[in-house]
Write a protein that holds these residues in place. Structure first.
Motif, PDB file in Angstrom:
ATOM      1  N   VAL A   1      -9.103   2.511  -0.547  1.00  0.00           N
ATOM      2  CA  VAL A   1      -8.537   1.166  -0.556  1.00  0.00           C
ATOM      3  C   VAL A   1      -7.052   1.209  -0.195  1.00  0.00           C
ATOM      4  CG1 VAL A   1      -8.032  -0.869  -1.955  1.00  0.00           C
ATOM      5  CG2 VAL A   1     -10.209   0.320  -2.241  1.00  0.00           C
TER       6      VAL A   1
ATOM      7  N   LEU B   1     -10.314  -5.662   1.824  1.00  0.00           N
ATOM      8  CA  LEU B   1      -9.827  -4.944   0.638  1.00  0.00           C
ATOM      9  C   LEU B   1     -10.617  -5.322  -0.609  1.00  0.00           C
ATOM     10  CD1 LEU B   1      -5.959  -5.050   1.203  1.00  0.00           C
ATOM     11  CD2 LEU B   1      -7.504  -3.104   1.490  1.00  0.00           C
TER      12      LEU B   1
ATOM     13  N   GLN C   1     -13.903  -3.529  -0.561  1.00  0.00           N
ATOM     14  CA  GLN C   1     -13.765  -2.125  -0.931  1.00  0.00           C
ATOM     15  C   GLN C   1     -13.460  -1.965  -2.421  1.00  0.00           C
ATOM     16  OE1 GLN C   1     -10.888  -0.252   1.644  1.00  0.00           O
ATOM     17  NE2 GLN C   1     -12.333  -0.092   3.354  1.00  0.00           N
TER      18      GLN C   1
END
Length: 447
Positions: A245, A343, A346
């Motif tokens: 990430v 993001l 993830q």
């Protein structure tokens, strides 16, 4: 539709509605707002807060510019050569229109691309250092690593370490870049390869100059940059999903067109400031609640939501104070920020992020109950920093490290332009000249 009467515009004409402005330009309302987001057209909130109004003279000028630039009718389409450079209020060459071949944002599709390649796909496929190096050179070098040169790194560590105890990572990076530049006698060489060599050393210097969060000497100089940055922002050991990430965030944040800090870098580069000075200009412009510090506000909000067990009271407190809810909405996208989308997806694979992710989703659902709102990248960075035990300022530090690669790409573009072209003409509105000489205060003492 008859023109609206909210306020007046140049020439005394009443301002016009969104629908009327779009009709005069021959575009859809979505395209009209794309022009606004890129600075091609100004707008003002209508009375009562519903919709926007436009200056008819400015709309007419944009339509004429589109006809002149395209040889046809209507205003330029977003992403076209005519629309790719936003006016900044001046008439000089290069200031009114800033052409760049680095990032294209499509506000209709809610996407963005680096040199024509989807930026989200790049960040998913490659590491930050690989994407940055490709952006500069056009060549993909798998496994490339950036290494800090010893002398600039030593100077940067000494400067960063001299700050008062409790100084944050951004304070340390701002002095680190100045010290590293002072230790590099070749900093004034603006040849392309020299600038790239400098940058490949500067980015890891910004990271390695920070003290390790868990103490120790930080002997991880051969590790990927994301791993080294992690150890400077939190004492927790990272799992592979969390490191992924962080690395993805760095790659996604490399550039986002002419943001405030990027424009500051280009202005400095226009005066032929060396790369360290240009990056320093970007770091200075980053320091504000509307740009770099936005993720810190979102971090603190998520902590409050988690502490109070729900987003309702926290969102209400922000709205009662007349503040926007941090981490929501983006002026360039109608829907979800594509960076946040990746993001947050993830982060769903990171077990430690479950609590912060739930708080973020609760915040979005609560704040968007009556008005469409979506998560932006600052909220995603806040989820990462809260879940990883990082300080509130961590998001800005991640932003700065990632964006340095883009700043240098813009500086390189500007070095290839005419020097000092970033010089707008001021519109003086002070007292008319000549004025009499000022007289000292009675007694000669200051007030």
């Amino acid at each position: 539709m008859a023109p609206m009467t909210e306020g007046t515009a140049g020439g005394g004409d009443a301002r016009i509605s969104t629908r009327e402005a779009a009709a005069r330009l021959g575009v859809k309302p979505e395209t009209l707002y794309a022009y606004v987001s890129r600075g091609l057209l100004g707008s003002r909130r209508a009375a009562g807060g519903r919709g926007s109004t436009f200056d008819p003279a400015e709309v007419a000028a944009l339509a004429a510019r589109g006809r002149a630039g395209t040889g046809g009718s209507g205003a330029p389409a977003p992403g076209s050569a005519t629309a790719s450079a936003a006016p900044a209020g001046g008439e000089g060459d290069g200031w009114g229109r800033i052409r760049t071949g680095i990032t294209l944002i499509d506000p209709v599709a809610d996407s963005y691309a680096f040199r024509g390649v989807d930026a989200v796909a790049l960040a998913e496929a490659y590491a930050y250092e690989e994407v940055a190096d490709w952006l500069w050179t056009g060549e993909l070098r798998p496994g490339v690593r950036f290494t800090a040169p010893p002398l600039p790194l030593a100077a940067a560590r000494a400067a960063a370490g001299s700050l008062p105890e409790g100084s944050g990572p951004m304070d340390r990076m701002r002095v680190a870049v100045i010290a590293a530049g002072a230790a590099d006698p070749l900093r004034f060489d603006l040849a392309r390869e020299a600038v790239l060599g400098c940058t490949r050393g500067l980015i890891p210097t910004l990271v390695d100059a920070l003290p390790p969060a868990g103490g120790g000497q930080g002997g991880d100089g051969d590790a990927p940059l994301a791993r080294r940055l992690w150890s400077r922002l939190t004492a927790r050991e990272p799992d592979p999903a969390s490191l992924r990430v962080l690395d993805t965030a760095l790659a996604l944040l490399i550039d986002h067109d002419l943001a405030t800090s990027t424009l500051a870098v280009r202005v400095a580069a226009s005066g032929r400031a060396h790369p360290y000075a240009a990056v320093s200009a970007g770091l200075g412009a980053l320091d504000g609640p509307l740009h770099g510090q936005a993720s810190a506000l979102a971090h603190r909000m998520l902590r409050d939501v988690m502490d109070q067990g729900g987003a309702g009271p926290v969102v209400a407190a922000h709205l009662r104070a007349g503040h926007r809810v941090p981490g929501l909405g983006h002026r360039l996208y109608r829907g979800e920020d594509p960076r946040a989308r990746l993001l947050l997806a993830q982060l769903a694979e990171v077990p430690a992020a479950a609590g912060a992710l739930a708080a973020a989703r609760d915040t979005v659902a609560t704040a968007a109950r009556h008005t469409p709102l979506h998560a932006n990248v600052d909220l995603a960075l806040a989820v990462l920093s809260v879940a990883s035990g990082m300080p509130a300022e961590a998001g800005e530090a991640i932003f700065a490290v990632g964006r340095t690669a883009g700043w240098v790409a813009h500086a390189l573009e500007e070095y290839g332009e005419e020097a000092l072209r970033m010089r707008p003409a001021g519109v003086y509105d002070g007292p008319p000249a000549p004025q009499p000489l000022p007289l000292p205060r009675p007694g000669g003492a200051p007030a």
